[in-house]
Write an enzyme that holds these catalytic residues in place. Structure first.
Site, PDB file in Angstrom:
ATOM      1  N   THR A 119       0.826  -1.205   0.000  1.00  0.00           N
ATOM      2  CA  THR A 119       0.000   0.000   0.000  1.00  0.00           C
ATOM      3  C   THR A 119       0.859   1.253   0.000  1.00  0.00           C
ATOM      4  OG1 THR A 119      -1.782  -1.153   1.150  1.00  0.00           O
ATOM      5  CG2 THR A 119      -1.759   1.254   1.329  1.00  0.00           C
ATOM      6  N   GLN A 158      -0.056  -8.588  -7.836  1.00  0.00           N
ATOM      7  CA  GLN A 158      -0.562  -9.956  -8.018  1.00  0.00           C
ATOM      8  C   GLN A 158       0.259 -10.746  -9.038  1.00  0.00           C
ATOM      9  OE1 GLN A 158      -2.671 -11.452  -6.125  1.00  0.00           O
ATOM     10  NE2 GLN A 158      -3.438  -9.682  -4.982  1.00  0.00           N
ATOM     11  N   SER A 211       4.070  -6.427  -3.436  1.00  0.00           N
ATOM     12  CA  SER A 211       3.865  -6.653  -2.005  1.00  0.00           C
ATOM     13  C   SER A 211       4.296  -8.070  -1.649  1.00  0.00           C
ATOM     14  CB  SER A 211       2.382  -6.462  -1.683  1.00  0.00           C
ATOM     15  OG  SER A 211       2.075  -7.015  -0.417  1.00  0.00           O
ATOM     16  N   CYS A 257     -21.436  -5.770   1.727  1.00  0.00           N
ATOM     17  CA  CYS A 257     -21.663  -6.050   3.141  1.00  0.00           C
ATOM     18  C   CYS A 257     -20.432  -6.660   3.793  1.00  0.00           C
ATOM     19  CB  CYS A 257     -22.858  -6.960   3.296  1.00  0.00           C
ATOM     20  SG  CYS A 257     -22.873  -8.308   2.137  1.00  0.00           S
TER      21      CYS A 257
HETATM   22  C1  LIG Z   1      -2.961  -5.211  -6.552  1.00  0.00           C
HETATM   23  C2  LIG Z   1      -2.605  -4.832  -5.155  1.00  0.00           C
HETATM   24  N1  LIG Z   1      -1.947  -3.693  -4.933  1.00  0.00           N
HETATM   25  C3  LIG Z   1      -1.569  -3.316  -3.697  1.00  0.00           C
HETATM   26  C4  LIG Z   1      -1.857  -4.100  -2.592  1.00  0.00           C
HETATM   27  C5  LIG Z   1      -1.436  -3.625  -1.227  1.00  0.00           C
HETATM   28  O1  LIG Z   1      -0.417  -4.408  -0.673  1.00  0.00           O
HETATM   29  P1  LIG Z   1      -0.263  -4.568   0.914  1.00  0.00           P
HETATM   30  O2  LIG Z   1      -1.353  -5.456   1.343  1.00  0.00           O
HETATM   31  O3  LIG Z   1       1.104  -5.128   1.116  1.00  0.00           O
HETATM   32  O4  LIG Z   1      -0.372  -3.208   1.544  1.00  0.00           O
HETATM   33  C6  LIG Z   1      -2.555  -5.300  -2.781  1.00  0.00           C
HETATM   34  C7  LIG Z   1      -2.948  -6.157  -1.642  1.00  0.00           C
HETATM   35  O5  LIG Z   1      -3.729  -5.783  -0.770  1.00  0.00           O
HETATM   36  C8  LIG Z   1      -2.934  -5.680  -4.094  1.00  0.00           C
HETATM   37  O6  LIG Z   1      -3.593  -6.816  -4.325  1.00  0.00           O
END
Ligand SMILES: Cc1ncc(COP(=O)(O)O)c(C=O)c1O
Lengths: 92, 393
Positions: free
Chosen positions: B84, B192, B209, B335
């Site tokens: 993130t 991913q 990540s 939800c």
């Molecule tokens: C495509 C994508 N980008 C960014 C993230 C963020 O990574 P993290 O969970 O390490 O903060 C994720 C996972 O939540 C993700 O699937």
């Protein structure tokens, strides 16, 4: 959920984007998805082909799920407009 | 009584974890490296004593190994506190680096929320974001993308390499070519893809990540290619080439690097094993669960991820029912989300958002796990529909 019948007090209901006045209003305000979709699926087949239902639904998922249901069931999605309301015509 | 208890335990005794797209189970190599680095890599790599030198060696080795796997230069790679934060930094840094060109950010409608929230902050600060739509399979509208990136004052563009929610792989190279024609740097969120499939070329900035490939949570990757006009959006900090502030969790970084090397070596074999299992799930769910929409591109997709929505079924009830039977999955239904909004990805695709389930496999997922899921799912959905009184609608 409350269902108001077309002969009741719905004439003030604005016409949908199609210009066609709805024959019935389904008030699903305050209901979480999938309840508005279920209400529509229950009621639409009971109405004559060509009838238009206005679904009032403020769960944001309804904006996605009502058109998606129409596509899956081959019913006609006429559009969304302030309410939030969704107009659907029974196509078959 | 005891017999009953045993029978019940038999059915639910081995939980099946099917949410690798959120976090893959910790890879054994990550675990081993983490434990070793806790003993060996706790010191600050920037200090001038022997413990620090050891930490520096570990960090340099982790950077070199990771850069090599990604096919980039070590000095182009920074470790961040999460995927993130890497995404935030990538977006905001790309905009900052080209603020004299303009303040327009182009991105797809199906970016990860980290990218969308960074875009939101940019807009709140007076910038502009242009969203490019996808089709019903979740594929980028390339014509709209090309037009958008060629527009006036475009500072940067962001594209998720493959959707974390529906698995659709994006035409990154074509999108990158359009960016190159327009002179706009492209940021690709490859969270991913890294560790699973080869990452396409053409991007200027990339993030990933570690927990997605079996590394520990709390490690992200940020790659900024040489020559990219990019400037850190954070207050000055000299670590990680000045791109991302703060002390690194070095043991976790070491574990991330070691596990990435291991999973990358095995990635092609895993993809070849998992992709047919995903095909099997796609076909059997569509055939055996009535009124279900299997979403995402059936061909141009990630090898490990599949998403479907069950008409008239409450997503939260479905997750709980699956959990009671020992299946861990995630959902894009409103939800089940903190915001009570449906997944913006499903919304952008125009597909059913309630009753939504995302299944994502990992190297520990077996054919038996998938078979058990497929055997139990139709009954679980049927029961929920019965309880809701929606059978036959
Ligand atoms: C495509 C994508 N980008 C960014 C993230 C963020 O990574 P993290 O969970 O390490 O903060 C994720 C996972 O939540 C993700 O699937």
């Amino acid at each position: 959920m409350t269902v108001r019948e077309p002969d009741g007090d719905v004439p003030e209901t604005p016409a949908g984007p199609s210009g066609q006045r709805p024959d019935e209003v389904l008030d699903c305000l305050g209901q979480r998805c999938p309840l508005p979709v279920i209400a529509l699926a229950r009621r639409l087949p009971e109405l004559p082909v060509g009838a238009v239902v206005r679904v009032l639904a403020d769960d944001p998922a309804a904006a996605v799920d009502i058109p998606a249901w129409c596509r899956m069931r081959g019913q006609e999605f006429l559009g969304a407009h302030p309410g939030p309301a969704y107009h659907v015509r029974r196509a078959h | 009584m005891p017999t009953e208890a045993i029978a019940w335990t038999d059915v639910t005794s081995s939980p099946v974890y099917l949410d690798a797209a959120t976090a893959a189970p910790l890879h054994p190599v990550a675990r081993q490296a983490l434990l070793a680095a806790l003993d060996d890599g706790w010191a600050d790599p920037d200090r001038l004593y022997s413990q620090a030198r050891r930490a520096r060696q570990l960090l340099d080795a982790a950077r070199e190994a990771t850069a090599e796997t990604l096919g980039v230069r070590p000095d182009e790679l920074s470790f961040t506190p999460s995927g993130t934060s890497a995404a935030h930094t990538a977006v905001l840094g790309g905009l900052r680096g080209r603020r004299r060109v303009g303040r327009v950010l182009v991105h797809s409608t199906i970016e990860h929320s980290a990218v969308l929230y960074a875009a939101e902050q940019h807009v709140a600060g007076g910038g502009t974001a242009v969203e490019v739509p996808v089709d019903r399979l979740g594929r980028l509208d390339l014509d709209a993308w090309s037009t958008a990136v060629a527009g006036d004052q475009v500072a940067s563009a962001a594209l998720i390499a493959a959707s974390h929610e529906v698995g659709t792989v994006q035409p990154v190279e074509e999108a990158a070519a359009a960016c190159a024609d327009a002179g706009v740097p492209l940021y690709v969120d490859a969270a991913q893809m890294v560790g699973r499939v080869p990452v396409p070329d053409g991007w200027s900035v990339l993030t990933a990540s570690a927990r997605k490939w079996g590394g520990p949570p709390g490690v992200g990757l940020l790659v900024v290619r040489k020559g990219t006009r990019w400037e850190s959006p954070w207050p000055t900090d000299e670590r990680e080439s000045g791109r991302t502030p703060g002390t690194l969790n070095l043991p976790a970084v070491v574990a991330a690097a070691a596990s990435l090397r291991a999973v990358a070596a095995d990635a092609a074999a895993q993809a070849a094993r998992l992709s047919p299992l995903v095909d099997r799930i796609r076909a059997r769910v569509a055939a055996q669960v009535p009124d279900v929409e299997v979403v995402g591109d059936p061909e141009h997709r990630l090898p490990h991820l599949v998403t479907f929505s069950c008409l008239y079924v409450d997503g939260e009830a479905l997750l709980h029912a699956l959990d009671r039977r020992g299946f861990a999955v995630s959902s894009g239904s409103s939800c089940t989300s903190a915001t009570l909004r449906p997944s913006h990805v499903l919304e952008a695709m125009g597909v059913l958002s309630h009753g939504n389930v995302r299944v994502s496999l990992h190297s520990g997922s077996t054919e038996a796990d998938v078979e058990r899921f497929l055997a139990e799912l139709p009954e679980i959905v049927a029961e929920l529909r019965q309880q809701a009184g929606v059978v036959g609608l």
